[in-house]
Write an enzyme that holds these catalytic residues in place. Structure first.
Site, mmCIF file in Angstrom:
data_model
loop_
_atom_site.group_PDB
_atom_site.id
_atom_site.type_symbol
_atom_site.label_atom_id
_atom_site.label_comp_id
_atom_site.label_asym_id
_atom_site.label_seq_id
_atom_site.Cartn_x
_atom_site.Cartn_y
_atom_site.Cartn_z
ATOM 1 N N ASN A 174 0.825 -1.210 0.000
ATOM 2 C CA ASN A 174 0.000 0.000 0.000
ATOM 3 C C ASN A 174 0.856 1.256 0.000
ATOM 4 O OD1 ASN A 174 -2.075 -1.920 1.855
ATOM 5 N ND2 ASN A 174 -3.028 -0.625 0.307
ATOM 6 N N ARG A 201 -8.309 -6.309 -12.494
ATOM 7 C CA ARG A 201 -9.091 -6.178 -11.258
ATOM 8 C C ARG A 201 -10.492 -6.748 -11.453
ATOM 9 N NH1 ARG A 201 -9.955 -2.381 -6.894
ATOM 10 N NH2 ARG A 201 -11.780 -3.171 -5.794
ATOM 11 N N ARG A 210 -7.262 -8.219 -4.571
ATOM 12 C CA ARG A 210 -7.314 -7.474 -5.832
ATOM 13 C C ARG A 210 -5.898 -7.290 -6.376
ATOM 14 N NH1 ARG A 210 -9.768 -3.234 -1.893
ATOM 15 N NH2 ARG A 210 -10.115 -5.259 -0.961
ATOM 16 N N ASP A 213 -5.775 -1.671 -6.582
ATOM 17 C CA ASP A 213 -6.827 -0.867 -5.970
ATOM 18 C C ASP A 213 -6.369 0.588 -5.968
ATOM 19 O OD1 ASP A 213 -9.209 -0.302 -4.689
ATOM 20 O OD2 ASP A 213 -8.386 -0.610 -2.695
ATOM 21 N N ASP A 215 -7.822 4.482 -5.081
ATOM 22 C CA ASP A 215 -8.908 5.254 -4.471
ATOM 23 C C ASP A 215 -8.525 6.728 -4.365
ATOM 24 O OD1 ASP A 215 -10.698 3.129 -3.954
ATOM 25 O OD2 ASP A 215 -9.544 2.551 -2.189
#
Length: 274
Positions: A174, A201, A210, A213, A215
């Protein structure tokens, strides 16, 4: 923000729905307000730290005469975007395109369109826990950098984190990136979805595994909600894998609804976890 104004710039061009307008051409007039910071130019008396209005005027003429548009809406949109892409010190602009000789069988002074366009500061969270995790992330960041509508400014360190949401799955990579964009919120959302789909995805399990990702966390300080998009991101204050990279990039950045900085939100979440 300071302003550079160009008033009633005359350009002879060939825009219009009708063939006669394209063949014969007519005079158009441009009013432009360039929003920029003129402080340094004023102190130094140095054109190198400003935007040359004469050069901008010639650039506008070039944009409006290089090709033909049916609609002045399209001509204005293309010219405004070109200015923002070409002149790095221009943050926003108002662009008005007047057409005094429009084919209207009535007395009138002119018709015009006026638009406001500009760069928007956004923070985007990225993550992956399937396949070549780092490869998917690097590919998405590279694609965002290669898109002329974006200017990627900073990318956080990439963290390995435990899954969020209660679904048993592999650990995630991340991080968060900061960039400027010309896209509207929904245009940007569509672009991120395209990158996710290109990475394979699949949206089968909520909070499930996934390949990629992406966002939107913040879009300027916009507070907005519809069925497809919530800004700021609705759950970021509960996600350490978002707050940790946000605190790295912008510890001072204040949430427009919670009124706490990223560093404060991260500290509160860590204390809650303890």
């Amino acid at each position: 923000m300071d302003e550079i104004r160009i008033d009633n710039l005359e350009v002879f061009a060939h825009h219009g729905v009708f063939a006669q307008e394209k063949e014969q051409g007519q005079r158009f007039y441009v009013n432009a307000i360039l929003y920029t910071d003129l402080r340094l130019a004023g102190i130094r008396d140095d054109l190198n730290v400003s935007t040359h209005y004469g050069d901008v005027s010639l650039f506008i003429e070039k944009q409006l005469t290089e090709r033909t548009y049916d609609l002045i809406e399209a001509a204005a949109e293309a010219a405004a975007q070109a200015i923002l892409l070409h002149y790095p010190l221009v943050r926003e602009l108002d662009f008005e395109l007047r057409k005094p000789h429009a084919p209207i069988p009535m007395q009138f002074e002119s018709v015009s369109v006026k638009i406001h366009r500009g760069w928007h500061q956004v923070y985007i969270a990225f993550g992956s826990n399937l396949g070549d995790r780092r490869g998917y992330i690097d590919g998405a960041i590279r694609a965002l950098k290669e898109d002329v509508h974006n200017r990627v400014e900073k990318v956080s360190d990439i963290l390995e984190t435990k899954p969020y949401g209660g679904v048993e799955q592999e650990d995630f990579l991340n991080g968060v990136l900061k960039m400027d964009t010309l896209y509207t919120p929904h245009e940007l959302l569509d672009k991120l979805h395209e990158l996710e789909q290109a990475a394979g995805r699949e949206r089968k399990i909520h909070w499930g595994p996934r390949t990629l990702d992406l966002d939107i966390l913040f879009y300027d300080k916009l507070v907005y909600e519809d069925k497809d998009l919530i800004l700021p991101h609705a759950d970021l204050q509960n996600r350490d894998f978002v707050l940790r990279p946000m605190a790295e990039l912008a510890p001072w950045y204040r949430h427009p609804l919670l009124h706490k900085t990223m560093e404060e939100l991260l500290t509160a979440l860590e204390e809650k976890g303890r």
